[in-house]
Write a protein that holds these residues in place. Structure first.
Motif, PDB file in Angstrom:
ATOM      1  N   GLN A   1       0.752  -0.985  -0.175  1.00 16.49           N
ATOM      2  CA  GLN A   1       0.036   0.115   0.131  1.00 16.49           C
ATOM      3  C   GLN A   1       0.915   1.304  -0.074  1.00 16.49           C
ATOM      4  O   GLN A   1       1.803   1.224   1.026  1.00 16.49           O
ATOM      5  CB  GLN A   1      -0.924  -0.055   1.167  1.00 16.49           C
ATOM      6  N   GLY A   2       0.579   2.061  -0.727  1.00 14.75           N
ATOM      7  CA  GLY A   2       1.287   3.271  -0.925  1.00 14.75           C
ATOM      8  C   GLY A   2       1.329   4.142   0.372  1.00 14.75           C
ATOM      9  O   GLY A   2       2.491   4.668   0.665  1.00 14.75           O
ATOM     10  N   SER A   3       0.536   4.138   1.219  1.00 12.88           N
ATOM     11  CA  SER A   3       0.674   4.946   2.637  1.00 12.88           C
ATOM     12  C   SER A   3       1.641   4.186   3.411  1.00 12.88           C
ATOM     13  O   SER A   3       2.040   4.989   4.294  1.00 12.88           O
ATOM     14  CB  SER A   3      -0.851   4.607   3.309  1.00 12.88           C
TER      15      SER A   3
ATOM     16  N   ARG B   1       7.912  19.454   1.826  1.00 10.75           N
ATOM     17  CA  ARG B   1       7.573  18.144   1.177  1.00 10.75           C
ATOM     18  C   ARG B   1       6.056  18.042   0.928  1.00 10.75           C
ATOM     19  O   ARG B   1       5.168  18.186   2.120  1.00 10.75           O
ATOM     20  CB  ARG B   1       7.790  16.980   1.876  1.00 10.75           C
ATOM     21  N   VAL B   2       5.429  17.927   0.108  1.00 13.19           N
ATOM     22  CA  VAL B   2       3.841  17.973  -0.346  1.00 13.19           C
ATOM     23  C   VAL B   2       3.709  16.511  -0.961  1.00 13.19           C
ATOM     24  O   VAL B   2       3.966  16.626  -2.241  1.00 13.19           O
ATOM     25  CB  VAL B   2       3.440  19.028  -1.221  1.00 13.19           C
ATOM     26  N   PHE B   3       2.787  15.643  -0.125  1.00 13.84           N
ATOM     27  CA  PHE B   3       2.501  14.404  -0.859  1.00 13.84           C
ATOM     28  C   PHE B   3       1.406  14.794  -2.269  1.00 13.84           C
ATOM     29  O   PHE B   3       0.463  15.592  -1.896  1.00 13.84           O
ATOM     30  CB  PHE B   3       2.056  13.484   0.178  1.00 13.84           C
ATOM     31  N   THR B   4       1.646  14.026  -3.206  1.00 15.96           N
ATOM     32  CA  THR B   4       0.918  14.455  -4.205  1.00 15.96           C
ATOM     33  C   THR B   4      -0.103  13.185  -4.531  1.00 15.96           C
ATOM     34  O   THR B   4      -1.133  13.231  -5.338  1.00 15.96           O
ATOM     35  CB  THR B   4       1.519  14.979  -5.332  1.00 15.96           C
ATOM     36  N   GLN B   5       0.492  12.042  -4.506  1.00 16.65           N
ATOM     37  CA  GLN B   5      -0.282  10.909  -5.004  1.00 16.65           C
ATOM     38  C   GLN B   5      -0.041   9.411  -3.974  1.00 16.65           C
ATOM     39  O   GLN B   5       1.364   9.394  -3.783  1.00 16.65           O
ATOM     40  CB  GLN B   5       0.257  10.621  -6.303  1.00 16.65           C
ATOM     41  N   GLU B   6      -0.934   8.920  -3.785  1.00 11.67           N
ATOM     42  CA  GLU B   6      -0.601   7.652  -2.997  1.00 11.67           C
ATOM     43  C   GLU B   6      -1.646   6.695  -3.448  1.00 11.67           C
ATOM     44  O   GLU B   6      -2.835   6.807  -3.386  1.00 11.67           O
ATOM     45  CB  GLU B   6      -1.018   8.039  -1.607  1.00 11.67           C
ATOM     46  N   LYS B   7      -1.193   5.462  -3.817  1.00 12.99           N
ATOM     47  CA  LYS B   7      -1.991   4.327  -4.398  1.00 12.99           C
ATOM     48  C   LYS B   7      -1.319   3.073  -3.999  1.00 12.99           C
ATOM     49  O   LYS B   7      -0.151   3.104  -3.866  1.00 12.99           O
ATOM     50  CB  LYS B   7      -2.327   4.571  -5.787  1.00 12.99           C
ATOM     51  N   LYS B   8      -1.927   1.954  -4.129  1.00 17.25           N
ATOM     52  CA  LYS B   8      -1.418   0.604  -4.018  1.00 17.25           C
ATOM     53  C   LYS B   8      -0.130   0.757  -4.922  1.00 17.25           C
ATOM     54  O   LYS B   8      -0.143   0.737  -6.067  1.00 17.25           O
ATOM     55  CB  LYS B   8      -2.231  -0.452  -4.411  1.00 17.25           C
ATOM     56  N   GLY B   9       1.094   0.381  -4.257  1.00 15.22           N
ATOM     57  CA  GLY B   9       2.190   0.061  -4.926  1.00 15.22           C
ATOM     58  C   GLY B   9       3.163   1.514  -5.300  1.00 15.22           C
ATOM     59  O   GLY B   9       4.011   1.511  -5.835  1.00 15.22           O
ATOM     60  N   PHE B  10       2.571   2.793  -4.850  1.00 14.95           N
ATOM     61  CA  PHE B  10       3.086   3.782  -5.300  1.00 14.95           C
ATOM     62  C   PHE B  10       2.902   5.011  -4.290  1.00 14.95           C
ATOM     63  O   PHE B  10       1.578   5.086  -3.991  1.00 14.95           O
ATOM     64  CB  PHE B  10       2.775   4.221  -6.574  1.00 14.95           C
TER      65      PHE B  10
ATOM     66  N   ALA C   1      11.493  19.031  -7.161  1.00 13.02           N
ATOM     67  CA  ALA C   1      11.819  17.755  -7.511  1.00 13.02           C
ATOM     68  C   ALA C   1      10.686  17.064  -7.187  1.00 13.02           C
ATOM     69  O   ALA C   1       9.761  17.537  -6.360  1.00 13.02           O
ATOM     70  CB  ALA C   1      12.970  17.210  -6.988  1.00 13.02           C
ATOM     71  N   MET C   2      10.401  15.790  -7.665  1.00  7.15           N
ATOM     72  CA  MET C   2       9.624  14.898  -7.389  1.00  7.15           C
ATOM     73  C   MET C   2      10.247  13.647  -6.427  1.00  7.15           C
ATOM     74  O   MET C   2      11.301  13.315  -7.001  1.00  7.15           O
ATOM     75  CB  MET C   2       8.681  14.433  -8.558  1.00  7.15           C
ATOM     76  N   LEU C   3       9.792  13.505  -5.395  1.00  9.67           N
ATOM     77  CA  LEU C   3      10.384  12.278  -4.889  1.00  9.67           C
ATOM     78  C   LEU C   3       9.264  10.913  -4.759  1.00  9.67           C
ATOM     79  O   LEU C   3       7.998  11.262  -4.622  1.00  9.67           O
ATOM     80  CB  LEU C   3      10.447  12.393  -3.311  1.00  9.67           C
ATOM     81  N   ALA C   4       9.633  10.066  -5.098  1.00  7.95           N
ATOM     82  CA  ALA C   4       8.767   8.795  -5.243  1.00  7.95           C
ATOM     83  C   ALA C   4       9.389   7.385  -4.887  1.00  7.95           C
ATOM     84  O   ALA C   4      10.646   7.176  -4.879  1.00  7.95           O
ATOM     85  CB  ALA C   4       8.388   8.665  -6.760  1.00  7.95           C
ATOM     86  N   ILE C   5       8.399   6.585  -4.224  1.00  6.08           N
ATOM     87  CA  ILE C   5       8.643   5.156  -4.144  1.00  6.08           C
ATOM     88  C   ILE C   5       7.741   4.337  -4.680  1.00  6.08           C
ATOM     89  O   ILE C   5       6.654   4.761  -4.439  1.00  6.08           O
ATOM     90  CB  ILE C   5       8.795   5.127  -2.411  1.00  6.08           C
TER      91      ILE C   5
END
Length: 171
Positions: free
Chosen positions: A50-52, A67-76, A89-93
């Motif tokens: 889960q992205g969260s 840091r501003v969260f912009t997207q959260e979904k399963k796997g990301f 920049a964009m930060l992602a996992i």
């Protein structure tokens, strides 16, 4: 008096006529049908994290950075890195279990990596992206959104993630 009776009758007739009219198919209907056909690959793997769950591993804001969260979904999960109101920049996992592009797993690009950041295999994608692979599963990526945000900056921000914590995340 007759005018008062006619208005609701006309309105009812209008609703009946327009409500029974066949709708044109959506331009996305064909894509939806193909993507949901039996045997089609799911967009996100069932075992994706889960992205969260990723949020706690992102770098903490501070030192003038936001840091501003912009997207959260399963796997990301993704966040913008800002300073003085400007996107740097964009930060992602992302969970590589779900990241398959053209049948080639996202982890393949790390197989021949000779560069390491914080002990993890690293790659540059084009001139604006740097990524590391944690535990052969989680891709941590920093993407420049400003020309002033260099490769060195991207590498430094990858090290600000809690990579050790992410490596212990249950798969």
């Amino acid at each position: 008096m007759a005018q008062r009776a006619i208005a609701p009758l006309v309105l009812s007739l209008l609703i009946l006529v327009t409500g029974c009219t066949a709708k044109e198919p959506s331009p996305f209907a064909q894509a939806q049908q193909e993507s949901t056909q039996k045997g089609a690959q799911p967009a996100v793997a069932k075992n994706a994290t889960q992205g969260s769950s990723f949020n706690k591993f992102f770098p903490k804001p501070g030192e003038g950075y936001e840091r501003v969260f912009t997207q959260e979904k399963k796997g990301f999960a993704e966040a913008k890195l800002k300073k003085d109101g400007k996107d740097l920049a964009m930060l992602a996992i992302s969970d590589a279990a779900s990241d398959v592009t053209g049948g080639i797993s996202a982890t393949k690009k790390f197989e021949k990596s000779v560069t390491k950041i914080a002990g993890y295999p690293a790659v540059d994608v084009g001139t604006t992206q740097t990524a590391v692979l944690v535990s052969d599963r989680y891709q941590v990526k920093v993407l420049s959104r400003s020309p002033a945000f260099s490769k060195t900056d991207r590498q430094a921000w990858i090290q600000r993630f809690d990579l050790a914590g992410l490596s212990k995340l249950k798969k």
